[in-house]
Design an enzyme around this catalytic site. Structure first.
Site, PDB file in Angstrom:
ATOM      1  N   GLU A   1       4.398  -5.132   7.394  1.00 33.47           N
ATOM      2  CA  GLU A   1       3.488  -4.093   8.010  1.00 33.47           C
ATOM      3  C   GLU A   1       3.796  -3.833   9.786  1.00 33.47           C
ATOM      4  O   GLU A   1       4.063  -2.623   9.955  1.00 33.47           O
ATOM      5  CB  GLU A   1       1.908  -4.529   8.026  1.00 33.47           C
ATOM      6  CG  GLU A   1       1.380  -4.325   6.779  1.00 33.47           C
ATOM      7  CD  GLU A   1       1.515  -5.770   5.929  1.00 33.47           C
ATOM      8  OE1 GLU A   1       2.274  -6.502   6.321  1.00 33.47           O
ATOM      9  OE2 GLU A   1       0.876  -5.552   4.808  1.00 33.47           O
TER      10      GLU A   1
ATOM     11  N   GLY B   1       0.739  -4.743   0.803  1.00 31.61           N
ATOM     12  CA  GLY B   1      -0.237  -5.074   0.003  1.00 31.61           C
ATOM     13  C   GLY B   1      -0.033  -5.786  -1.507  1.00 31.61           C
ATOM     14  O   GLY B   1      -0.976  -6.314  -2.116  1.00 31.61           O
TER      15      GLY B   1
ATOM     16  N   ALA C   1       0.871  -1.194   0.002  1.00 36.12           N
ATOM     17  CA  ALA C   1      -0.168   0.103   0.097  1.00 36.12           C
ATOM     18  C   ALA C   1       0.882   1.331   0.124  1.00 36.12           C
ATOM     19  O   ALA C   1       2.051   1.152   0.307  1.00 36.12           O
ATOM     20  CB  ALA C   1      -1.030  -0.027   1.440  1.00 36.12           C
TER      21      ALA C   1
ATOM     22  N   GLU D   1      -0.426  -9.235  -0.667  1.00 40.83           N
ATOM     23  CA  GLU D   1      -2.087  -9.569  -0.346  1.00 40.83           C
ATOM     24  C   GLU D   1      -2.767  -9.510  -1.990  1.00 40.83           C
ATOM     25  O   GLU D   1      -3.743 -10.110  -2.241  1.00 40.83           O
ATOM     26  CB  GLU D   1      -2.576  -8.567   0.380  1.00 40.83           C
ATOM     27  CG  GLU D   1      -1.995  -8.546   1.700  1.00 40.83           C
ATOM     28  CD  GLU D   1      -2.460  -7.374   2.692  1.00 40.83           C
ATOM     29  OE1 GLU D   1      -1.922  -6.411   2.498  1.00 40.83           O
ATOM     30  OE2 GLU D   1      -3.095  -7.688   3.709  1.00 40.83           O
TER      31      GLU D   1
HETATM   32  N1  CAA Z   1       4.562   3.349  -0.556  1.00 41.20           N
HETATM   33  C1  CAA Z   1       4.982   4.483  -1.013  1.00 41.20           C
HETATM   34  N2  CAA Z   1       6.254   4.538  -1.676  1.00 41.20           N
HETATM   35  C2  CAA Z   1       6.963   3.387  -1.632  1.00 41.20           C
HETATM   36  C3  CAA Z   1       6.531   2.038  -1.069  1.00 41.20           C
HETATM   37  C4  CAA Z   1       5.489   2.323  -0.649  1.00 41.20           C
HETATM   38  N3  CAA Z   1       4.892   1.196  -0.208  1.00 41.20           N
HETATM   39  N4  CAA Z   1       7.584   1.477  -1.264  1.00 41.20           N
HETATM   40  C5  CAA Z   1       8.533   2.120  -2.072  1.00 41.20           C
HETATM   41  N5  CAA Z   1       8.378   3.261  -2.253  1.00 41.20           N
HETATM   42  C6  CAA Z   1       8.840   4.465  -2.988  1.00 41.20           C
HETATM   43  C7  CAA Z   1      10.163   5.053  -1.986  1.00 41.20           C
HETATM   44  O1  CAA Z   1       9.471   5.927  -1.065  1.00 41.20           O
HETATM   45  C8  CAA Z   1      10.925   5.652  -3.106  1.00 41.20           C
HETATM   46  O2  CAA Z   1      10.407   6.967  -3.370  1.00 41.20           O
HETATM   47  P1  CAA Z   1      11.495   8.270  -3.457  1.00 41.20           P
HETATM   48  O3  CAA Z   1      12.218   7.869  -4.658  1.00 41.20           O
HETATM   49  O4  CAA Z   1      10.567   9.424  -3.760  1.00 41.20           O
HETATM   50  O5  CAA Z   1      12.363   8.292  -2.445  1.00 41.20           O
HETATM   51  C9  CAA Z   1      10.818   4.804  -4.438  1.00 41.20           C
HETATM   52  O6  CAA Z   1       9.508   4.043  -4.108  1.00 41.20           O
HETATM   53  C10 CAA Z   1      12.110   3.680  -4.402  1.00 41.20           C
HETATM   54  O7  CAA Z   1      11.895   3.148  -3.269  1.00 41.20           O
HETATM   55  P2  CAA Z   1      13.340   2.704  -2.242  1.00 41.20           P
HETATM   56  O8  CAA Z   1      14.459   3.949  -2.946  1.00 41.20           O
HETATM   57  O9  CAA Z   1      13.027   2.402  -1.016  1.00 41.20           O
HETATM   58  O10 CAA Z   1      13.966   1.613  -3.056  1.00 41.20           O
HETATM   59  P3  CAA Z   1      15.009   0.267  -2.552  1.00 41.20           P
HETATM   60  O11 CAA Z   1      14.987  -0.420  -3.735  1.00 41.20           O
HETATM   61  O12 CAA Z   1      15.987   0.856  -1.810  1.00 41.20           O
HETATM   62  O13 CAA Z   1      13.989  -0.562  -1.722  1.00 41.20           O
HETATM   63  C11 CAA Z   1      12.014  -1.778  -0.971  1.00 41.20           C
HETATM   64  C12 CAA Z   1      12.874  -1.317  -2.144  1.00 41.20           C
HETATM   65  C13 CAA Z   1      12.690  -2.811  -0.195  1.00 41.20           C
HETATM   66  C14 CAA Z   1      10.903  -2.359  -1.577  1.00 41.20           C
HETATM   67  C15 CAA Z   1      11.497  -0.604  -0.103  1.00 41.20           C
HETATM   68  O14 CAA Z   1      11.130   0.536  -1.026  1.00 41.20           O
HETATM   69  C16 CAA Z   1      10.502  -0.965   0.839  1.00 41.20           C
HETATM   70  O15 CAA Z   1      10.643  -1.173   1.956  1.00 41.20           O
HETATM   71  N6  CAA Z   1       9.341  -0.380   0.692  1.00 41.20           N
HETATM   72  C17 CAA Z   1       8.420  -0.476   1.545  1.00 41.20           C
HETATM   73  C18 CAA Z   1       7.731  -1.823   1.744  1.00 41.20           C
HETATM   74  C19 CAA Z   1       6.422  -2.114   2.628  1.00 41.20           C
HETATM   75  O16 CAA Z   1       6.773  -1.814   3.837  1.00 41.20           O
HETATM   76  N7  CAA Z   1       5.380  -2.251   2.295  1.00 41.20           N
HETATM   77  C20 CAA Z   1       4.051  -2.455   3.061  1.00 41.20           C
HETATM   78  C21 CAA Z   1       3.332  -1.376   3.102  1.00 41.20           C
HETATM   79  S1  CAA Z   1       2.006  -1.477   4.230  1.00 41.20           S
HETATM   80  C22 CAA Z   1       0.730  -2.188   3.657  1.00 41.20           C
HETATM   81  O17 CAA Z   1       1.010  -2.718   2.439  1.00 41.20           O
HETATM   82  C23 CAA Z   1      -0.535  -2.360   4.333  1.00 41.20           C
HETATM   83  C24 CAA Z   1      -1.429  -3.515   3.936  1.00 41.20           C
HETATM   84  O18 CAA Z   1      -1.428  -4.419   4.562  1.00 41.20           O
HETATM   85  C25 CAA Z   1      -2.502  -3.140   2.814  1.00 41.20           C
END
Ligand code: CAA
Length: 262
Positions: free
Chosen positions: A135, A112, A69, A115
């Site tokens: 999460e 998500g 998400a 999911e």
């Molecule tokens: N939401 C919003 N933006 C996101 C995102 C997310 N879930 N995942 C990545 N991005 C964005 C980053 O903020 C970054 O944006 P900027 O360039 O503007 O800074 C861009 O995408 C590139 O990401 P990274 O620089 O972090 O890329 P990376 O290769 O270093 O890392 C990653 C990749 C490991 C996937 C890392 O981005 C990450 O950990 N993302 C979040 C994963 C996460 O926690 N997901 C769960 C979300 S909560 C959820 O989903 C709730 C539910 O149950 C519905």
């Protein structure tokens, strides 16, 4: 051009029978924002209503299926707003699609994203795909069905392990655990493989395919006795179809069936 690039791209398989929906928000690693999900729902409904489409493949990019998400969209949300607008409620639309949907997962399927993949009918992934529910690292829990669908797919212990520890599950493990139904060979295109599988489904009659999907999905919701009754009634109902007559006649006559979807 000032026109925004669509966040969900659509194309067709060579056969024309499979709609391929590709998440396309690469700069945000396909973070599943509300506008992205609105577009996805609209494309899914279009494909479901289009008679020339017989199966759907849902995929992301080569490195990221979807990183979850949209954290930036939700970070300042308040309960009342989330509740009133039924935040993530629109994600449930995918489960109403009646045509078979295959998830083609390469790279990260996180939160998500994992999911969303689990909402499809089954998953084809690459060996290096990464499934996780991070999460807990954000102070929340899965909100797109993860805690429920993981239990069905991989059992309580493994579901707990993923939800409570942010354990990263590789595509290879996902295949062993039953989270993914098929794992591609290293270097093989997951979309090509998923389309091949979808084209296989597309060769069968639509009525039988939809009934099969309905019956399997019923197992997730109904007590066994009711599920068995529903299955048997659907099975009996198919004897009213031309495709049942054709399929069995073709077998008896040692020829290939010609389905009419009737
Ligand atoms: N939401 C919003 N933006 C996101 C995102 C997310 N879930 N995942 C990545 N991005 C964005 C980053 O903020 C970054 O944006 P900027 O360039 O503007 O800074 C861009 O995408 C590139 O990401 P990274 O620089 O972090 O890329 P990376 O290769 O270093 O890392 C990653 C990749 C490991 C996937 C890392 O981005 C990450 O950990 N993302 C979040 C994963 C996460 O926690 N997901 C769960 C979300 S909560 C959820 O989903 C709730 C539910 O149950 C519905």
């Amino acid at each position: 051009s000032t026109q925004a690039e669509p966040m969900v791209l659509t194309s067709r398989s060579e056969s024309g029978k499979v709609a391929i929906l590709t998440l396309n928000r690469p700069k945000a690693l396909n973070a599943l924002s509300t506008p992205l999900f609105d577009q996805l729902n609209a494309e899914l409904e279009k494909a479901d209503a289009d008679e020339s489409v017989r199966a759907i493949v849902l995929t992301g990019g080569e490195k990221v299926f979807a990183a979850g998400a949209d954290i930036k969209e939700m970070k300042d949300k308040q309960f009342a707003e989330a509740y009133k607008n039924n935040f993530l409620g629109t994600w449930a639309k995918l489960a109403d699609i009646r045509k078979p949907i295959i998830g083609a997962v390469a790279g990260y399927a996180l939160g998500g994203g994992c999911e969303l993949a689990m909402m499809t009918d089954f998953i084809v992934c690459t060996p290096k795909a990464v499934f996780a529910q991070p999460e807990i690292t954000l102070g929340i829990i899965p909100g797109g069905g993860g805690s429920q669908r993981l239990v069905t797919l991989i059992g309580k212990g493994r579901a707990m392990d993923m939800v409570l520890t942010n354990r990263k599950v590789s595509g290879v493990e996902a295949g062993q655990w039953g989270l993914a139904s098929r794992v591609t060979e290293d270097g093989q295109s997951v979309v090509e493989e998923a389309v091949k599988v979808a084209d296989g489904i597309a060769k069968f009659g639509v009525v039988a395919a939809q009934a099969g999907k309905e019956a399997v999905n019923a197992a997730l919701e109904l007590p066994l006795a009711q599920g068995l009754r529903l299955e048997r009634r659907l099975f009996q109902a198919l004897f009213a179809t031309a495709d049942q007559k054709e399929g069995m006649a073709a077998f008896a006559e040692k020829r290939k069936p010609t389905w009419t979807d009737n």
